[in-house]
Design a protein around this motif. Structure first.
Motif, short mmCIF file in Angstrom:
data_model
loop_
_atom_site.label_atom_id
_atom_site.label_comp_id
_atom_site.label_asym_id
_atom_site.label_seq_id
_atom_site.Cartn_x
_atom_site.Cartn_y
_atom_site.Cartn_z
N VAL A 58 0.81 -1.23 0.00
CA VAL A 58 0.00 0.00 0.00
C VAL A 58 0.84 1.27 0.00
CG1 VAL A 58 -1.82 -1.22 1.23
CG2 VAL A 58 -0.21 0.18 2.52
N GLY A 59 2.16 1.14 0.09
CA GLY A 59 3.01 2.32 0.16
C GLY A 59 2.89 3.22 -1.06
N GLY A 60 2.93 2.60 -2.25
CA GLY A 60 2.83 3.38 -3.48
C GLY A 60 1.51 4.11 -3.59
N ALA A 61 0.43 3.43 -3.24
CA ALA A 61 -0.90 4.04 -3.29
C ALA A 61 -1.01 5.17 -2.28
CB ALA A 61 -1.97 2.98 -3.00
N PHE A 62 -0.38 5.00 -1.12
CA PHE A 62 -0.40 6.04 -0.09
C PHE A 62 0.28 7.31 -0.60
CE2 PHE A 62 1.83 8.16 3.44
CZ PHE A 62 0.74 8.54 4.21
N LEU A 63 1.41 7.15 -1.28
CA LEU A 63 2.11 8.31 -1.82
C LEU A 63 1.25 9.04 -2.84
CD1 LEU A 63 5.78 6.99 -2.31
CD2 LEU A 63 4.86 8.39 -0.46
N GLU A 64 0.54 8.28 -3.67
CA GLU A 64 -0.32 8.90 -4.68
C GLU A 64 -1.46 9.68 -4.02
OE1 GLU A 64 -1.75 6.11 -7.51
OE2 GLU A 64 0.25 5.48 -8.16
N VAL A 65 -2.07 9.09 -3.01
CA VAL A 65 -3.16 9.76 -2.30
C VAL A 65 -2.67 11.06 -1.66
CG1 VAL A 65 -4.75 9.59 -0.34
CG2 VAL A 65 -4.47 7.65 -1.89
N MET A 66 -1.48 11.04 -1.12
CA MET A 66 -0.92 12.22 -0.46
C MET A 66 -0.35 13.22 -1.44
SD MET A 66 -1.54 11.78 2.72
CE MET A 66 -0.53 13.05 3.45
N GLY A 67 -0.32 12.86 -2.72
CA GLY A 67 0.22 13.76 -3.74
C GLY A 67 1.74 13.87 -3.70
N ILE A 68 2.40 12.84 -3.20
CA ILE A 68 3.87 12.84 -3.11
C ILE A 68 4.43 12.03 -4.27
CG2 ILE A 68 5.85 12.22 -1.69
CD1 ILE A 68 3.98 12.35 0.75
N THR A 69 5.30 12.63 -5.05
CA THR A 69 5.90 11.91 -6.17
C THR A 69 6.96 10.93 -5.65
OG1 THR A 69 7.67 13.51 -6.55
CG2 THR A 69 5.54 13.90 -7.66
N LEU A 70 7.20 9.91 -6.44
CA LEU A 70 8.21 8.92 -6.06
C LEU A 70 9.59 9.55 -6.03
CD1 LEU A 70 8.53 5.97 -5.29
CD2 LEU A 70 8.89 5.42 -7.70
N ASP A 71 9.84 10.52 -6.94
CA ASP A 71 11.14 11.19 -6.96
C ASP A 71 11.36 12.00 -5.68
OD1 ASP A 71 12.15 10.36 -9.48
OD2 ASP A 71 10.73 11.70 -10.47
N ALA A 72 10.30 12.65 -5.19
CA ALA A 72 10.43 13.41 -3.95
C ALA A 72 10.74 12.48 -2.79
CB ALA A 72 9.13 14.18 -3.67
N PHE A 73 10.10 11.32 -2.79
CA PHE A 73 10.35 10.37 -1.71
C PHE A 73 11.73 9.74 -1.86
CE2 PHE A 73 9.85 6.74 1.05
CZ PHE A 73 9.13 7.29 2.10
N ARG A 74 12.21 9.62 -3.10
CA ARG A 74 13.58 9.12 -3.31
C ARG A 74 14.58 10.06 -2.64
NH1 ARG A 74 12.11 7.59 -8.82
NH2 ARG A 74 12.15 5.33 -8.98
N ILE A 75 14.38 11.36 -2.81
CA ILE A 75 15.30 12.33 -2.21
C ILE A 75 15.25 12.24 -0.69
CG2 ILE A 75 15.82 14.79 -1.96
CD1 ILE A 75 14.61 15.18 -4.77
N PHE A 76 14.02 12.26 -0.14
CA PHE A 76 13.89 12.18 1.31
C PHE A 76 14.41 10.85 1.85
CE2 PHE A 76 11.32 10.60 4.89
CZ PHE A 76 11.72 11.50 5.86
N GLY A 77 14.01 9.76 1.21
CA GLY A 77 14.45 8.44 1.65
C GLY A 77 15.96 8.30 1.57
N GLY A 78 16.55 8.85 0.51
CA GLY A 78 18.00 8.80 0.37
C GLY A 78 18.70 9.55 1.49
N LEU A 79 18.14 10.70 1.88
CA LEU A 79 18.74 11.48 2.97
C LEU A 79 18.63 10.73 4.31
CD1 LEU A 79 17.47 15.06 2.05
CD2 LEU A 79 19.78 14.14 1.78
N VAL A 80 17.46 10.08 4.54
CA VAL A 80 17.29 9.30 5.76
C VAL A 80 18.30 8.16 5.82
CG1 VAL A 80 15.74 7.74 7.01
CG2 VAL A 80 14.85 9.87 6.07
#
Length: 207
Positions: A58-80
């Motif tokens: 459900v992670g991918g669907a959650f990002l779509e619902v929240m309007g968060i692009t996968l690229d934005a999460f790549r940047i944040f996830g990479g920093l974490v």
């Protein structure tokens, strides 16, 4: 496909870092009966597996619902992941993967430590969840690869379970220094892969 599976295996193993759980689990179950130790290890692995599998589906669907692009999460996830890598290299603890001192004190007085702090944040912590979202979110439309990645998660959780089951023995043989050396090497690899996530995210955002 093989390249993606290998890359995910390295990143996920480095993030979960089963070796670092050995002294932690040994300390938290010191003096406990073998039955209790085995039960806590088994429950922690199962609960972490449920959390990670839920995020995978459900992670991918959650990002779509929240309007968060996968690229934005790549940047944040990479920093974490990069912060976690620094902690591993310099052998220090932070809130990215560990519980606070007060939370650890509370855990020492709890009869059941499988959910907290073992399953979360030690196994299925923020870094592991970010890795799951990044990887499975990008490959949700590829059933074969998706299944292979789930298989990797299962294998690493089994390895984690095994390490917890034999934690006292390994802890005596390897010692703190041995665990720190392995952690540092894993941190170097994780740091490089984390930066690659950030670079890919930036490229995707500015296309």
């Amino acid at each position: 496909m093989i390249e993606e599976v290998v890359k995910f295996s390295v990143v996920f193993f480095a993030v979960v870092e089963p070796v670092s759980l050995i002294p932690i689990f040994a300390a938290m179950t010191a003096g406990a009966k073998p039955e209790y130790t085995r039960r806590m290890a088994r429950k922690a692995a199962i609960i972490a597996g449920i959390i990670l599998t839920l995020f995978a589906f459900v992670g991918g669907a959650f990002l779509e619902v929240m309007g968060i692009t996968l690229d934005a999460f790549r940047i944040f996830g990479g920093l974490v992941l990069f912060l976690i890598a620094l902690d591993m290299i310099f052998v220090r603890e932070s809130g990215a993967r560990t519980a606070t001192t007060s939370e650890q004190d509370e855990a020492h007085h709890r009869e059941d430590i499988s959910v907290f702090p073992l399953a979360f944040p030690f196994i299925a912590g923020p870094g592991a969840l970010a890795t799951i979202l990044l990887t499975f979110g990008a490959h949700g439309h590829e059933p074969l690869l998706f299944g292979a990645l789930l298989g990797v998660v299962a294998v690493i959780l089994l390895i984690t379970l095994l390490f917890m089951r034999i934690a006292p023995t390994i802890n005596r043989i390897m010692g703190v220094t041995g665990a720190n050396v392995i952690g540092r090497l894993s941190g170097v690899v994780l740091g490089a892969l984390a930066m690659q996530y950030v670079i890919d995210g930036l490229k995707g955002s500015f296309r």
